[in-house]
Design a protein around this motif. Structure first.
Motif, PDB file in Angstrom:
ATOM      1  N   HIS A 137      -0.318   3.207  10.058  1.00 25.37           N
ATOM      2  CA  HIS A 137      -0.980   4.199   9.214  1.00 25.37           C
ATOM      3  C   HIS A 137       0.093   5.122   8.650  1.00 25.37           C
ATOM      4  CE1 HIS A 137      -3.080   8.017   8.355  1.00 25.37           C
ATOM      5  NE2 HIS A 137      -4.175   7.288   8.202  1.00 25.37           N
ATOM      6  N   LEU A 138       0.243   5.121   7.331  1.00 25.78           N
ATOM      7  CA  LEU A 138       1.178   6.016   6.637  1.00 25.78           C
ATOM      8  C   LEU A 138       0.390   6.915   5.705  1.00 25.78           C
ATOM      9  CD1 LEU A 138       3.144   3.758   7.629  1.00 25.78           C
ATOM     10  CD2 LEU A 138       4.398   4.050   5.482  1.00 25.78           C
ATOM     11  N   GLU A 139       0.590   8.194   5.836  1.00 21.94           N
ATOM     12  CA  GLU A 139      -0.082   9.164   4.968  1.00 21.94           C
ATOM     13  C   GLU A 139       0.601  10.507   5.140  1.00 21.94           C
ATOM     14  OE1 GLU A 139      -4.600  10.691   3.855  1.00 21.94           O
ATOM     15  OE2 GLU A 139      -4.146  10.059   5.887  1.00 21.94           O
ATOM     16  N   GLY A 140       0.808  11.195   4.031  1.00 20.58           N
ATOM     17  CA  GLY A 140       1.445  12.499   4.117  1.00 20.58           C
ATOM     18  C   GLY A 140       2.842  12.382   4.683  1.00 20.58           C
ATOM     19  N   HIS A 141       3.135  13.173   5.699  1.00 18.93           N
ATOM     20  CA  HIS A 141       4.466  13.191   6.302  1.00 18.93           C
ATOM     21  C   HIS A 141       4.520  12.470   7.642  1.00 18.93           C
ATOM     22  CE1 HIS A 141       6.416  16.117   3.510  1.00 18.93           C
ATOM     23  NE2 HIS A 141       5.148  16.468   3.308  1.00 18.93           N
ATOM     24  N   THR A 142       3.516  11.636   7.929  1.00 15.24           N
ATOM     25  CA  THR A 142       3.508  10.948   9.222  1.00 15.24           C
ATOM     26  C   THR A 142       3.351   9.439   9.048  1.00 15.24           C
ATOM     27  OG1 THR A 142       1.110  11.234   9.483  1.00 15.24           O
ATOM     28  CG2 THR A 142       2.549  12.909  10.475  1.00 15.24           C
ATOM     29  N   SER A 146      -7.573  12.422   2.906  1.00 12.71           N
ATOM     30  CA  SER A 146      -6.942  13.151   1.803  1.00 12.71           C
ATOM     31  C   SER A 146      -6.988  12.384   0.492  1.00 12.71           C
ATOM     32  CB  SER A 146      -5.478  13.458   2.149  1.00 12.71           C
ATOM     33  OG  SER A 146      -4.719  12.265   2.256  1.00 12.71           O
ATOM     34  N   ALA A 147      -7.344  11.108   0.524  1.00 10.37           N
ATOM     35  CA  ALA A 147      -7.335  10.284  -0.693  1.00 10.37           C
ATOM     36  C   ALA A 147      -8.755   9.955  -1.125  1.00 10.37           C
ATOM     37  CB  ALA A 147      -6.554   8.994  -0.444  1.00 10.37           C
ATOM     38  N   PRO A 148      -9.100  10.115  -2.403  1.00 15.02           N
ATOM     39  CA  PRO A 148     -10.424   9.703  -2.886  1.00 15.02           C
ATOM     40  C   PRO A 148     -10.634   8.208  -2.652  1.00 15.02           C
ATOM     41  CG  PRO A 148      -9.277  11.030  -4.529  1.00 15.02           C
ATOM     42  CD  PRO A 148      -8.275  10.698  -3.475  1.00 15.02           C
ATOM     43  N   LYS A 149     -11.805   7.840  -2.171  1.00 10.06           N
ATOM     44  CA  LYS A 149     -12.060   6.441  -1.832  1.00 10.06           C
ATOM     45  C   LYS A 149     -11.953   5.533  -3.047  1.00 10.06           C
ATOM     46  CE  LYS A 149     -14.937   7.239   2.248  1.00 10.06           C
ATOM     47  NZ  LYS A 149     -16.219   6.960   2.924  1.00 10.06           N
ATOM     48  N   ARG A 150     -12.219   6.065  -4.236  1.00  6.29           N
ATOM     49  CA  ARG A 150     -12.146   5.219  -5.428  1.00  6.29           C
ATOM     50  C   ARG A 150     -10.711   4.786  -5.741  1.00  6.29           C
ATOM     51  NH1 ARG A 150     -12.831  10.435  -7.202  1.00  6.29           N
ATOM     52  NH2 ARG A 150     -11.279  11.233  -8.683  1.00  6.29           N
ATOM     53  N   HIS A 151      -9.726   5.454  -5.147  1.00  6.38           N
ATOM     54  CA  HIS A 151      -8.332   5.110  -5.381  1.00  6.38           C
ATOM     55  C   HIS A 151      -7.798   4.092  -4.363  1.00  6.38           C
ATOM     56  CE1 HIS A 151      -7.655   9.211  -7.565  1.00  6.38           C
ATOM     57  NE2 HIS A 151      -8.330   8.330  -8.299  1.00  6.38           N
ATOM     58  N   LEU A 152      -8.603   3.786  -3.348  1.00  2.64           N
ATOM     59  CA  LEU A 152      -8.127   2.918  -2.264  1.00  2.64           C
ATOM     60  C   LEU A 152      -8.636   1.498  -2.439  1.00  2.64           C
ATOM     61  CD1 LEU A 152      -8.691   5.299   0.788  1.00  2.64           C
ATOM     62  CD2 LEU A 152      -6.644   5.032  -0.624  1.00  2.64           C
ATOM     63  N   ARG A 153      -7.792   0.544  -2.064  1.00  2.00           N
ATOM     64  CA  ARG A 153      -8.173  -0.855  -2.124  1.00  2.00           C
ATOM     65  C   ARG A 153      -7.920  -1.509  -0.767  1.00  2.00           C
ATOM     66  NH1 ARG A 153      -6.376  -4.280  -7.219  1.00  2.00           N
ATOM     67  NH2 ARG A 153      -7.891  -5.613  -6.135  1.00  2.00           N
TER      68      ARG A 153
END
Length: 232
Positions: free
Chosen positions: A192-197, A143-150
């Motif tokens: 792993h944290l993402e969205g509501h889980t 769900s997240a664009p790879k350019r925003h991840l580090r």
């Protein structure tokens, strides 16, 4: 001169059962299932295949793509804030069939962990101890664009072989502390944290009572992020 020394050979490290001590009874599948019914008040095992399949359908993708829970249980943990309801928790156990690097042989990979279902969106976070089974990859966050991840290494004693994936530097600073990474059940596990889980897992089949403790530790970390204003 004979190159080998004579005398008694060293043991293999296994302890022998004292003579006269009865052999411990092996646990049956029914015994193992019963453990998942005895986690605590309000918790219940998902014995029916239909119930486990429904739980599988709620698990985040791609972490649980084509997953199959062998055992599972659900229960509740306290609300993060007074305005929220209780946090639903799922404890699970599974065994995956994976192919080796040549594609000609396969092996079984047992794993177990917890999933928390939160009422509010969580900040994106991945904590990956070095592992040949679950390498750190941004592909776990579709769900997240790879350019925003580090991808950052963890600079905490005892955790030098861990990689953290985040989109917000504040989240990195909040979790990479000895107090957080040193929690008894979270140490050495993947998160792993993402969205509501929120998910935490590791290799091997952990007992449901230890998984319950893992759920409490993971819940405490999410509560800490919430207190710092990092949970929407």
């Amino acid at each position: 001169m004979w190159p080998f020394r004579s005398g008694p050979r060293p043991g293999n490290g296994r302890r022998r059962r004292p003579e006269g001590t009865p052999r411990p009874a092996s646990r049956t599948p029914e015994d193992l299932d019963a453990e998942w019914d005895q986690i605590g008040p309000g918790w219940r095992a998902l014995r029916a295949r239909k119930a486990r399949r429904a739980a599988e359908g709620r698990a985040p993708r791609p972490l649980f793509y084509a997953c199959s829970f062998q055992r599972a249980a659900i229960g509740e943990l306290p609300a993060l804030t007074a305005a929220d309801g209780p946090v639903e928790a799922l404890l699970w156990q599974r065994t995956q069939r994976r192919w080796g690097p040549t594609g000609r042989s396969s092996y079984e990979l047992p794993s177990s962990g917890v999933i928390l279902f939160l009422p509010r969106p969580l900040p994106l976070l991945g904590v990956y101890p070095r592992s040949p089974y679950w390498p750190a990859t941004t592909g776990d966050f579709p769900s997240a664009p790879k350019r925003h991840l580090r991808l950052w290494p963890v600079h905490v004693p005892g955790h030098t072989d861990t990689t953290v994936i985040v989109a917000d530097e504040r989240v990195y600073r909040a979790v990479t502390t000895p107090e957080v990474l040193g929690r008894p059940q979270l140490a050495g596990r993947h998160w792993h944290l993402e969205g509501h889980t929120a998910v935490a897992w590791s290799r091997g089949h952990t007992t449901p009572h230890l998984l319950h403790e893992l759920a409490i530790d993971l819940h405490a970390v999410v509560a800490e992020l919430s207190s710092q204003g990092l949970v929407e």
